[in-house]
Structures are given as C-alpha cells and as structure tokens.
Design an enzyme around this catalytic site. Sequence first.
Site, short mmCIF file in Angstrom:
data_model
loop_
_atom_site.label_atom_id
_atom_site.label_comp_id
_atom_site.label_asym_id
_atom_site.label_seq_id
_atom_site.Cartn_x
_atom_site.Cartn_y
_atom_site.Cartn_z
N SER A 16 16.73 1.64 0.48
CA SER A 16 16.18 0.47 -0.20
C SER A 16 14.68 0.64 -0.40
O SER A 16 13.93 0.72 0.57
CB SER A 16 16.44 -0.79 0.63
OG SER A 16 15.63 -1.83 0.13
N HIS A 41 18.85 1.92 -3.75
CA HIS A 41 19.14 0.49 -3.66
C HIS A 41 17.88 -0.28 -4.09
O HIS A 41 16.82 -0.12 -3.49
CB HIS A 41 19.53 0.18 -2.21
CG HIS A 41 19.98 -1.22 -1.96
ND1 HIS A 41 21.28 -1.63 -2.11
CD2 HIS A 41 19.29 -2.31 -1.55
CE1 HIS A 41 21.39 -2.91 -1.80
NE2 HIS A 41 20.19 -3.36 -1.45
N ASP A 43 16.28 -3.90 -4.64
CA ASP A 43 16.42 -5.32 -4.29
C ASP A 43 15.63 -6.18 -5.26
O ASP A 43 14.40 -6.15 -5.27
CB ASP A 43 15.90 -5.55 -2.87
CG ASP A 43 16.83 -4.97 -1.82
OD1 ASP A 43 18.02 -5.32 -1.84
OD2 ASP A 43 16.37 -4.16 -0.99
N MET A 45 14.54 -9.85 -6.32
CA MET A 45 14.41 -11.20 -5.73
C MET A 45 13.61 -12.09 -6.66
O MET A 45 12.62 -11.64 -7.24
CB MET A 45 13.70 -11.11 -4.37
CG MET A 45 14.37 -10.17 -3.39
SD MET A 45 13.58 -10.27 -1.78
CE MET A 45 14.41 -8.92 -0.93
N HIS A 74 20.63 -4.84 -6.37
CA HIS A 74 21.11 -5.94 -5.53
C HIS A 74 20.36 -7.17 -5.99
O HIS A 74 19.18 -7.35 -5.68
CB HIS A 74 20.82 -5.60 -4.05
CG HIS A 74 21.19 -6.68 -3.09
ND1 HIS A 74 20.79 -6.66 -1.77
CD2 HIS A 74 21.91 -7.82 -3.24
CE1 HIS A 74 21.25 -7.74 -1.15
NE2 HIS A 74 21.93 -8.46 -2.03
N MET A 76 19.32 -10.70 -5.87
CA MET A 76 19.20 -11.90 -5.04
C MET A 76 18.49 -12.94 -5.88
O MET A 76 17.32 -13.28 -5.66
CB MET A 76 18.43 -11.56 -3.75
CG MET A 76 19.28 -10.77 -2.77
SD MET A 76 18.29 -9.87 -1.56
CE MET A 76 17.91 -8.41 -2.52
N MET A 145 26.03 -8.71 3.99
CA MET A 145 24.65 -8.79 4.47
C MET A 145 24.66 -8.84 6.00
O MET A 145 25.34 -9.69 6.59
CB MET A 145 23.94 -10.04 3.94
CG MET A 145 23.57 -10.05 2.47
SD MET A 145 22.50 -8.70 1.89
CE MET A 145 21.09 -8.80 2.99
N GLY A 150 16.09 -11.43 1.85
CA GLY A 150 14.76 -11.87 1.47
C GLY A 150 13.66 -10.92 1.95
O GLY A 150 12.66 -10.75 1.27
N GLY A 152 12.75 -7.15 4.30
CA GLY A 152 13.16 -5.98 5.06
C GLY A 152 12.64 -6.07 6.48
O GLY A 152 11.93 -7.02 6.84
N GLY A 153 13.00 -5.09 7.28
CA GLY A 153 12.44 -4.98 8.62
C GLY A 153 12.98 -5.98 9.63
O GLY A 153 12.37 -6.18 10.69
N ASP A 183 24.06 -4.12 4.58
CA ASP A 183 22.67 -4.18 4.12
C ASP A 183 21.84 -5.06 5.05
O ASP A 183 22.07 -6.26 5.15
CB ASP A 183 22.64 -4.73 2.69
CG ASP A 183 21.24 -4.72 2.10
OD1 ASP A 183 20.32 -4.15 2.73
OD2 ASP A 183 21.06 -5.27 1.00
N GLY A 184 20.87 -4.41 5.70
CA GLY A 184 19.91 -5.15 6.50
C GLY A 184 19.84 -4.69 7.94
O GLY A 184 20.82 -4.75 8.67
N GLY A 185 18.69 -4.16 8.32
CA GLY A 185 18.49 -3.77 9.71
C GLY A 185 19.24 -2.50 10.11
O GLY A 185 19.36 -2.21 11.31
N GLY A 205 16.29 0.56 4.56
CA GLY A 205 14.94 0.53 3.99
C GLY A 205 13.94 1.07 4.98
O GLY A 205 13.46 2.21 4.87
#
Length: 232
Positions: A16, A41, A43, A45, A74, A76, A145, A150, A152-153, A183-185, A205
Amino acid sequence: MPRWTPCPGAVHLAPSILAADFGRLADAVHALQGSGADRVHVDVMDGSFVPNFTFGTDTVRSLRKETELPLELHLMIIDPDRHLETFARAGADGITVHDEACPHLHRTLTAIRALDCRAGAAINPSTPAAHLDDVLEVCDLALVMTINPGFGGQRLIARTLGKVERVRAEVERQGLDTEVEVDGGGDEANARACVEAGATVLVAGTAVFGHPGGAAAGGRAVLAAAGDPPPR
Ligand code: DX5
Ligand code: ZN
C-alpha cells in the site's frame, strides 16, 4: 482489454503506497522491484467515508506510467458508482468498493467488471462477513479490513481473522476462485496467521515502505513469513 489474472494458488503481496512518501510516489513504486509484489494497492480516501484524504484519478494516471504492476484501487469513498469509469480510464486494473458505501453492491461490482477491471468488495471490522455471501459470485476479490480504514500504521484487530475464515469457507462452499484479501496492520508477525485464516492476498503498507532495509526487503520479509497457502 481482458481483466488481469493473478497467478492462482499462491500468496500475493499488495504493498500500500499509503505508507510511502507522497512527494516521491514514483520512486516508491520503482522501489517495489524485487519485493515479490504482484500489484500495487492504492488507497483512495475522500474525507467523508473515512476521515482522511489521499489520491484521486490524476495520481492514478501518473502511477500508471511509472509501473507495469497492476494497480489495485481501494475506494474508501461515498457514492463510488459516480467515479468508476474515470478510475478505470485512469488506469485501474482492479477496483474495490466498500459494502458500507454501496446500497446496490451487486450492481456496482457488475459495473466494475463491465469496465474490464477486477471487482472487489470490502467490509469494515464492524460489518459481518455474511454481507459478502450474496455478492461473492460477482466478486474477484473479497477484502476483509483488519483495521478501521482511514489511516496506515494501526494494529491488526485479531477478531477480524475469524471473519477471514468465514469468508474463505463461503468462497469454497460456492466453488469460486474469489481472492480473499486482508488489509491493515499486516506485518511479518501476523502474515502466517492471516494466510492460515484463509487470506491469499496480503496488503502491507508500513511493513513494506517502513522497512529499515527498504521496500523490496520489506516485501520479501512479509512474503517469507506468510509461507504457502495451507492445503484445503
Ligand atoms: C487503510 C488502508 C490500508 C493501509 C494499510 O485505510 O486501507 O491499505 O494503507 O497500511 P498498514 O499496512 O500500514 O496498516
Ligand atoms: Zn487499503
């Protein structure tokens, strides 16, 4: 142009660029050479569906010139139907929309496929896995998700892996080849758990672009930790 077809039976890495330096996005995608990634990927937003802003169609158009890797968007954003054609024309190879933003999700996914893009459907951590059951047959990718979207990190929410299992089981029950993406973490520490739960595509990411050895080393580390998909 026919839709892009990922290599079946493998675990795929989707870095990402949300975690990249926004002033150097071209360098970021170039740095994925040798990472093992088979897609990028992106993102998108809108500051409404999620409390943050990122990229629009012009960025996608610019990225398209910088890499041969497929661009997986993606979205959002609220009311994504209004923008599908513009994103497809800008160079998207796949477009994922959120169940929570689409009152007619089946129609939206069908419209994405009609634009020769791979169609993805995403669910937030608070949305039950069953929301995807009736659209999987028109879905190339089901995105679970593992954080609230919203930013990253963030840390992966362990409970979401139960939904990955549930989505994977339903994909198999219906005899589909829909990809299951988390997706995420995502990082080296949890990649194997994600794959054992049934994910075949790992978004990462921070673990890729924040790796001290660079993005290529970060990608390889995540893929090595993920291992092969378990026999099913
Ligand atoms: C968050 C995005 C994710 C994010 C993942 O809303 O959808 O793709 O970039 O970043 P990390 O891997 O840092 O959690
Ligand atoms: Zn994402």
